[in-house]
Design a protein around this motif. Structure first.
Motif, PDB file in Angstrom:
ATOM      1  N   ALA A  31      21.681 -52.485 -52.710  1.00 24.66           N
ATOM      2  CA  ALA A  31      22.573 -51.482 -52.420  1.00 24.66           C
ATOM      3  C   ALA A  31      22.958 -50.501 -53.515  1.00 24.66           C
ATOM      4  CB  ALA A  31      23.945 -52.269 -51.963  1.00 24.66           C
ATOM      5  N   ALA A  32      22.543 -50.914 -54.609  1.00 29.18           N
ATOM      6  CA  ALA A  32      22.694 -49.892 -55.942  1.00 29.18           C
ATOM      7  C   ALA A  32      21.479 -49.185 -56.229  1.00 29.18           C
ATOM      8  CB  ALA A  32      23.354 -50.816 -57.022  1.00 29.18           C
ATOM      9  N   TRP A  33      20.619 -49.505 -55.442  1.00 28.78           N
ATOM     10  CA  TRP A  33      19.237 -48.508 -55.886  1.00 28.78           C
ATOM     11  C   TRP A  33      19.375 -47.226 -55.201  1.00 28.78           C
ATOM     12  CZ3 TRP A  33      14.740 -52.730 -54.822  1.00 28.78           C
ATOM     13  CH2 TRP A  33      14.971 -53.898 -55.500  1.00 28.78           C
ATOM     14  N   PRO A  34      18.263 -46.273 -55.831  1.00 20.15           N
ATOM     15  CA  PRO A  34      18.122 -44.896 -54.973  1.00 20.15           C
ATOM     16  C   PRO A  34      17.486 -45.289 -53.521  1.00 20.15           C
ATOM     17  CG  PRO A  34      17.355 -45.037 -56.981  1.00 20.15           C
ATOM     18  CD  PRO A  34      17.679 -46.394 -56.926  1.00 20.15           C
ATOM     19  N   PRO A  35      17.914 -44.569 -52.504  1.00 19.46           N
ATOM     20  CA  PRO A  35      17.519 -44.544 -51.207  1.00 19.46           C
ATOM     21  C   PRO A  35      15.839 -44.997 -51.140  1.00 19.46           C
ATOM     22  CG  PRO A  35      18.919 -43.077 -51.213  1.00 19.46           C
ATOM     23  CD  PRO A  35      18.673 -43.324 -52.545  1.00 19.46           C
ATOM     24  N   LEU A  36      15.079 -44.220 -51.986  1.00 18.87           N
ATOM     25  CA  LEU A  36      13.626 -44.216 -51.668  1.00 18.87           C
ATOM     26  C   LEU A  36      13.269 -45.486 -52.109  1.00 18.87           C
ATOM     27  CD1 LEU A  36      12.552 -40.829 -52.920  1.00 18.87           C
ATOM     28  CD2 LEU A  36      12.475 -41.801 -50.425  1.00 18.87           C
ATOM     29  N   ALA A  37      13.784 -46.256 -53.275  1.00 23.74           N
ATOM     30  CA  ALA A  37      13.397 -47.497 -53.735  1.00 23.74           C
ATOM     31  C   ALA A  37      13.796 -48.387 -52.986  1.00 23.74           C
ATOM     32  CB  ALA A  37      14.109 -47.673 -55.399  1.00 23.74           C
ATOM     33  N   ALA A  38      14.961 -48.384 -52.031  1.00 18.18           N
ATOM     34  CA  ALA A  38      15.175 -49.590 -51.247  1.00 18.18           C
ATOM     35  C   ALA A  38      14.117 -49.222 -50.152  1.00 18.18           C
ATOM     36  CB  ALA A  38      16.624 -49.340 -50.761  1.00 18.18           C
ATOM     37  N   LEU A  39      13.807 -48.177 -49.751  1.00 20.10           N
ATOM     38  CA  LEU A  39      12.921 -48.120 -48.479  1.00 20.10           C
ATOM     39  C   LEU A  39      11.246 -48.540 -49.122  1.00 20.10           C
ATOM     40  CD1 LEU A  39      13.656 -44.635 -47.380  1.00 20.10           C
ATOM     41  CD2 LEU A  39      13.863 -46.829 -46.161  1.00 20.10           C
ATOM     42  N   LEU A  41      11.099 -51.118 -51.039  1.00 26.21           N
ATOM     43  CA  LEU A  41      11.213 -52.471 -50.993  1.00 26.21           C
ATOM     44  C   LEU A  41      10.932 -52.975 -49.651  1.00 26.21           C
ATOM     45  CD1 LEU A  41      12.103 -55.293 -52.427  1.00 26.21           C
ATOM     46  CD2 LEU A  41      14.248 -54.802 -51.865  1.00 26.21           C
ATOM     47  N   ALA A  42      11.639 -52.244 -48.595  1.00 25.75           N
ATOM     48  CA  ALA A  42      11.256 -52.481 -47.237  1.00 25.75           C
ATOM     49  C   ALA A  42       9.729 -52.296 -46.880  1.00 25.75           C
ATOM     50  CB  ALA A  42      12.258 -51.811 -46.313  1.00 25.75           C
ATOM     51  N   ALA A  43       9.084 -51.378 -47.494  1.00 22.23           N
ATOM     52  CA  ALA A  43       7.629 -51.203 -46.912  1.00 22.23           C
ATOM     53  C   ALA A  43       6.876 -52.227 -47.571  1.00 22.23           C
ATOM     54  CB  ALA A  43       7.120 -49.987 -47.786  1.00 22.23           C
ATOM     55  N   LEU A  44       7.259 -53.031 -48.848  1.00 20.84           N
ATOM     56  CA  LEU A  44       6.702 -54.277 -49.267  1.00 20.84           C
ATOM     57  C   LEU A  44       6.615 -55.362 -48.586  1.00 20.84           C
ATOM     58  CD1 LEU A  44       5.270 -55.661 -51.937  1.00 20.84           C
ATOM     59  CD2 LEU A  44       7.528 -55.808 -52.783  1.00 20.84           C
ATOM     60  N   GLY A  45       7.805 -55.562 -47.852  1.00 26.07           N
ATOM     61  CA  GLY A  45       8.104 -56.525 -46.997  1.00 26.07           C
ATOM     62  C   GLY A  45       7.276 -56.618 -45.827  1.00 26.07           C
ATOM     63  N   LEU A  46       7.206 -55.131 -45.330  1.00 21.13           N
ATOM     64  CA  LEU A  46       6.235 -55.065 -44.055  1.00 21.13           C
ATOM     65  C   LEU A  46       4.923 -55.406 -44.566  1.00 21.13           C
ATOM     66  CD1 LEU A  46       7.454 -51.668 -42.569  1.00 21.13           C
ATOM     67  CD2 LEU A  46       7.732 -53.705 -41.648  1.00 21.13           C
ATOM     68  N   GLY A  47       4.480 -54.869 -45.763  1.00 21.72           N
ATOM     69  CA  GLY A  47       3.061 -55.277 -45.937  1.00 21.72           C
ATOM     70  C   GLY A  47       2.691 -56.860 -46.134  1.00 21.72           C
ATOM     71  N   ALA A  82      12.922 -61.114 -45.421  1.00 24.05           N
ATOM     72  CA  ALA A  82      14.105 -60.915 -46.331  1.00 24.05           C
ATOM     73  C   ALA A  82      13.925 -59.345 -47.066  1.00 24.05           C
ATOM     74  CB  ALA A  82      14.009 -62.025 -47.437  1.00 24.05           C
ATOM     75  N   LEU A  83      12.856 -59.202 -47.357  1.00 28.28           N
ATOM     76  CA  LEU A  83      12.664 -57.992 -48.234  1.00 28.28           C
ATOM     77  C   LEU A  83      12.870 -56.647 -47.269  1.00 28.28           C
ATOM     78  CD1 LEU A  83       9.487 -58.692 -50.487  1.00 28.28           C
ATOM     79  CD2 LEU A  83      11.990 -58.623 -51.028  1.00 28.28           C
ATOM     80  N   VAL A  84      12.353 -56.883 -45.987  1.00 32.76           N
ATOM     81  CA  VAL A  84      12.586 -55.697 -44.980  1.00 32.76           C
ATOM     82  C   VAL A  84      13.986 -55.574 -44.604  1.00 32.76           C
ATOM     83  CG1 VAL A  84      12.321 -55.075 -42.651  1.00 32.76           C
ATOM     84  CG2 VAL A  84      10.504 -56.010 -44.039  1.00 32.76           C
ATOM     85  N   ALA A  85      14.883 -56.756 -44.554  1.00 30.50           N
ATOM     86  CA  ALA A  85      16.307 -56.510 -44.248  1.00 30.50           C
ATOM     87  C   ALA A  85      17.138 -55.976 -45.400  1.00 30.50           C
ATOM     88  CB  ALA A  85      16.850 -58.046 -43.740  1.00 30.50           C
ATOM     89  N   ALA A  86      16.601 -56.518 -46.732  1.00 32.43           N
ATOM     90  CA  ALA A  86      17.021 -56.145 -47.856  1.00 32.43           C
ATOM     91  C   ALA A  86      17.063 -54.461 -48.190  1.00 32.43           C
ATOM     92  CB  ALA A  86      16.625 -56.934 -49.114  1.00 32.43           C
ATOM     93  N   GLY A  87      15.891 -54.391 -48.083  1.00 28.89           N
ATOM     94  CA  GLY A  87      15.544 -53.032 -48.186  1.00 28.89           C
ATOM     95  C   GLY A  87      16.027 -51.755 -47.309  1.00 28.89           C
ATOM     96  N   SER A  88      16.179 -52.520 -45.823  1.00 31.59           N
ATOM     97  CA  SER A  88      16.840 -51.572 -44.936  1.00 31.59           C
ATOM     98  C   SER A  88      18.254 -51.389 -44.911  1.00 31.59           C
ATOM     99  CB  SER A  88      16.313 -52.295 -43.541  1.00 31.59           C
ATOM    100  OG  SER A  88      17.061 -51.354 -42.546  1.00 31.59           O
ATOM    101  N   ALA A  89      18.828 -52.460 -45.475  1.00 30.10           N
ATOM    102  CA  ALA A  89      20.445 -52.259 -45.715  1.00 30.10           C
ATOM    103  C   ALA A  89      20.842 -51.835 -46.868  1.00 30.10           C
ATOM    104  CB  ALA A  89      20.853 -53.819 -45.783  1.00 30.10           C
TER     105      ALA A  89
END
Length: 877
Positions: A31-39, A41-47, A82-89
């Motif tokens: 939640a404290a990351w820049p939006p692109l960094a969080a996205l 993380l979600a992309a890493l989860g998708l991979g 977990a990574l997809v949900a965390a990155g998206s949120a």
């Protein structure tokens, strides 16, 4: 995927979504990351998810390492989810907190917005609403915010586009604003004037809103107001018309889930749709497709409440599995629905309604079947009891962090759930008929009145019992009783007589609480702000000259038993004085019960007479005071009396009547309490005019180390008032998620600017402030309302239950003169001691009402029966 594996994946999705919630502000949280960094993380989860999907899933003879491959695939899949949900949120939170609205809110920008309502207005007399801002001064946006609309302003319906001139402000990290932040809001909008409609909702939202309004009109025409509100909530989940008292009773009795749209509503809808489709001879596939379409429409009708989303998701999975020819298992469907919903909207993870819905449903699916097979008695009774217990056990971890679990929730649900099912079935059919045939719908709505009355009766009956909370579990006596019960079960076969004796002892201790000790004496000014919700009750305790303690209760809250319960928890049985600050129900609602249950030496009130426009509880307070021989003492500014070793001065209202009595808040009885170097200021609901008068006429009386913040923290203060008081500690008595938006953010900012440390009963529970010399030390108890399961509270509630069976609590008290005229005994009411002396009225013929002197107070408090003192001394201003 097996059911345990599905639940592991769902838990991973939930934990990941919580990691990106708005209240996770540490640098390590997404939640404290820049939006692109969080996205990213979600992309890493998708991979990782794709990698997990490509791994082998089953072991066979050709794959000796298949078991390990299966476990590694599950672990990798859980991590990916977990990574997809965390990155998206985290991306959602970062965009909201770093967006245009958040930046303009920090600057306090004023401008014109065009916004679309996202939620209904929450509240009865005004309320709050989440909106999606589409434009700010011509700039295109798509960000959420919230605003408060006063009573009398027509709120926009969901989907309606409006224009309004607003001032933006940042969100507070606690209370209501923390809740709206979890709904996606990033700023607060202070509305100037009334929003102007621009565009009506789309056809789908308009059709659902019309259906809701037509059914609500039919229900209110066919039933009394209270029952109509319950029926409307049962069918559509709209609780705006529900009386606050009934809302609280439903919550305390564990019946709030009945009027929150949930799986039961979805089940009734699907049963009706599938049955109707079968009667029309639709095929199996066609029935399920129609049911899926109705599910989507119903989710819109109920405004996509979290519990509806959970239930609709489960039902959609079951229907889709049937269409594809696959079977489905309810527990697996629940886990899959949770995972899908959290991936679609990670904000659901931090919403209490979603958590309660999932946990209660899990309890029903897992625990209830096991209990039903083991409970004695007929299956027709064992099954609803097992379902109720399963739901309670499933939701227990969350309930214990809130208001706790009521002792009467199980019998209340056993009685009310069948009635709710019948009322809801009739209501759903009535809602459908209301769209084309209101007369027939009215007949069905009237028929639903009887089962609704059963629900209301269960709420009233089982709401006042003791509650098991996390704090109560931390005390030793519940565990001692549980250990004794287990010991009885262990001895049942080896020593049946000893087991019987021990069981009787356990039952006596559990069901007949021992009388508690008296209240502890204090050695300094001690002020307890009782957690009575959106109301006020303050207990002032000061040491007495003879080594005892003098007590004054300033207001008594909204509900009949709140103040009584709190006083019983503290062992308080007598009061030296009780003060009604002004004739509003949220200050007088508990006074009749206090007068019935406690010895009160005197009741201090404002100088103005009460009239028909004042609350019923005010009239009952005056009537009970006269019936119990409690002197009524009107007071005005300048008068003073001794409370123990403290001096109490009446600062307002002024004796000259310069403040209008038509505004009860403005003529609140304002008290200054001084004990040695300690100073307390009690302001009631004094608003702008009263505070300006105090600033102009009695500025020397205002400085105090402890302040009861006026009007529950409402934005009705005179400029400079809080600075003039200069309190170190200010306490605001307000209800959690109250519909008034109290305390107002500007009031909190004003108190902060004055250097005042604020405590709030909606966040801190009951707050006890003890003075150490001139400095106050606050101790928040952080417990919800009515949570103390003490012997004193249980005994007090048992006395009230016995009393209420003998007489109606709503009836007016019978005075001695009325008893004599009717020929009945002159004895006082059966639950009160007979007083040893008769009371004399304190209302004298002198131009100014009199107050007590130190000698009169001491004489009053020295009487064993706590009767009204016969001696009095006028204290001149």
């Amino acid at each position: 995927m097996t059911t345990p594996a599905a639940w592991l994946v769902a838990a991973a999705a939930w934990l990941g979504a919580l990691a990106g919630a708005p209240d996770r502000t540490l640098a390590l949280w997404p939640a404290a990351w820049p939006p692109l960094a969080a996205l990213a993380l979600a992309a890493l989860g998708l991979g990782l998810g794709v990698l997990a999907w490509r791994q082998p899933d089953r072991a066979d003879d050709l794959d000796p390492g298949g078991r390990a491959a299966r476990a590694s695939r599950l672990a990798l899949l859980a991590l990916a989810i977990a990574l997809v949900a965390a990155g998206s949120a985290g991306a959602r939170t970062a965009v909201a907190e770093q967006g245009v609205l958040a930046q303009e809110a920090q600057a306090g920008t004023t401008g014109v917005v065009e916004a679309v309502a996202v939620t209904d207005l929450r509240g009865t007399h005004g309320g709050w609403q989440v909106v999606r801002v589409e434009e700010l001064d011509g700039r295109a946006l798509r960000e959420r915010a919230w605003w408060w609309l006063d009573a009398g302003i027509a709120p926009p319906t969901v989907g309606e586009r409006v224009s309004a001139r607003v001032t933006l402000g940042p969100l507070e990290p606690e209370g209501l604003e923390a809740h709206v932040a979890r709904l996606g809001a990033s700023a607060r909008l202070r509305v100037h004037g009334e929003p102007e409609p621009l565009e009506a909702p789309g056809w789908l939202l308009a059709s659902t809103q019309g259906a809701r309004d037509r059914f609500a009109a039919v229900a209110h025409a066919a039933l009394p107001e209270e029952r109509a509100a319950v029926l409307t909530a049962l069918v559509t989940g709209d609780r705006r018309g529900e009386p606050p008292v009934l809302r609280e009773q439903l919550s305390q009795a564990g019946l709030a889930h009945l009027v929150v749209v949930s799986g039961r509503h979805v089940g009734v809808l699907l049963a009706g749709v599938l049955a109707t489709s079968a009667l029309l001879r639709a095929g199996v596939r066609g029935r399920r497709l129609v049911a899926l379409a109705c599910l989507a429409w119903f989710a819109v009708l109920t405004r996509w409440q979290p519990s509806v989303l959970r239930a609709s998701g489960m039902a959609a999975l079951v229907l889709a599995a049937g269409i594809s020819g696959r079977g489905s298992e309810p527990r697996h469907a629940l886990a899959t629905a949770v995972t899908v919903l959290l991936l679609l909207d990670p904000r659901l993870a931090s919403q209490l309604g979603f958590g309660l819905s999932v946990s209660a449903t899990a309890g029903v699916l897992v625990v209830a079947p096991w209990l039903a097979d083991r409970l004695p008695g007929p299956r027709a009774l064992a099954l609803p009891v097992a379902v109720t217990l399963g739901a309670q056990l499933g939701a227990a971890p969350l309930l214990l962090t809130m208001d706790g679990i009521g002792a009467g929730s199980v019998p209340a649900n056993v009685i009310a759930v069948p009635a709710a099912a019948l009322a809801q079935t009739l209501g759903v059919v009535a809602a459908l008929l209301a769209q084309a045939w209101p007369a027939a719908a009215g007949v069905l709505a009237a028929a639903a009145g009887a089962p609704v009355a059963v629900i209301v009766w269960a709420a009233e009956t089982f709401s006042a019992g003791p509650r098991l909370t996390g704090q109560a579990l931390a005390s030793p006596w519940p565990w001692a009783l549980a250990g004794s019960a287990l010991g009885v079960l262990a001895l049942r076969r080896r020593a049946p007589r000893l087991a019987l004796a021990t069981g009787c002892l356990v039952a006596v201790v559990a069901l007949a609480p021992l009388p508690g000790r008296g209240p502890a004496d204090v050695d300094a000014l001690t002020v307890t702000f009782l957690d009575v919700g959106q109301a006020l009750a303050v207990l002032v305790e000061v040491p007495d000259d003879d080594g005892g303690t003098a007590r004054l209760l300033y207001d008594a809250g909204l509900e009949a038993d709140d103040a009584v319960d709190h006083l019983a928890d503290r062992g308080v049985t007598a009061l030296d004085a009780m003060v009604l600050s002004h004739p509003h129900h949220d200050h007088s609602g508990g006074m009749p019960a206090v007068l019935r249950e406690h010895e009160v030496a005197a009741l201090l009130v404002g100088p103005d007479p009460i009239g028909e426009e004042h609350a019923r509880s005010v009239h009952e307070t005056y009537a009970w005071a006269r019936a119990q021989d409690v002197p009524l003492v009107p007071v005005t500014g300048g008068q003073a009396f001794a409370l123990g070793s403290a001096q109490v001065t009446v600062v307002g209202p002024p004796a000259d009547g310069s403040l209008p009595a038509s505004e009860p808040n403005e003529v609140s009885v304002v008290l200054e309490v001084v004990h040695d170097e300690a100073r307390l200021l009690l302001t009631g609901d004094a608003e702008l005019a009263a505070q300006r008068h105090l600033l102009a006429t009695h500025p020397e009386r205002l400085p105090a180390a402890l302040l009861q913040v006026a009007h529950h923290g409402g934005d009705t203060n005179a400029p400079g008032f809080h600075v003039a008081v200069g309190a170190e500690v200010g306490v605001i008595s307000a209800g959690r998620d109250n519909s008034y938006g109290h305390p107002h953010p500007e009031v909190l900012a004003d108190l902060a600017a004055a250097g005042t440390r604020v405590y709030r009963t909606d966040q801190h529970g009951t707050v006890e402030v003890t003075f150490e010399g001139p400095r106050p030390r606050a101790t928040p108890q952080r417990q919800p309302r009515r949570t103390a399961v003490t012997p004193q509270a249980c005994a007090s509630r048992a006395r009230r239950a016995r009393r209420n069976r003998r007489c109606s609590s709503a009836s007016a008290p019978v005075t001695a003169r009325q008893r004599a005229a009717s020929g009945s005994s002159s004895r006082t009411t059966p639950w009160r001691r007979a007083r040893s002396v008769s009371s004399r009225s304190l209302i004298t013929t002198t131009p100014r009402p009199s107050c007590w002197s130190s000698a009169a107070w001491a004489q009053a408090r020295s009487r064993p029966s706590r009767s009204a003192p016969s001696a009095r001394t006028a204290v001149t201003p």
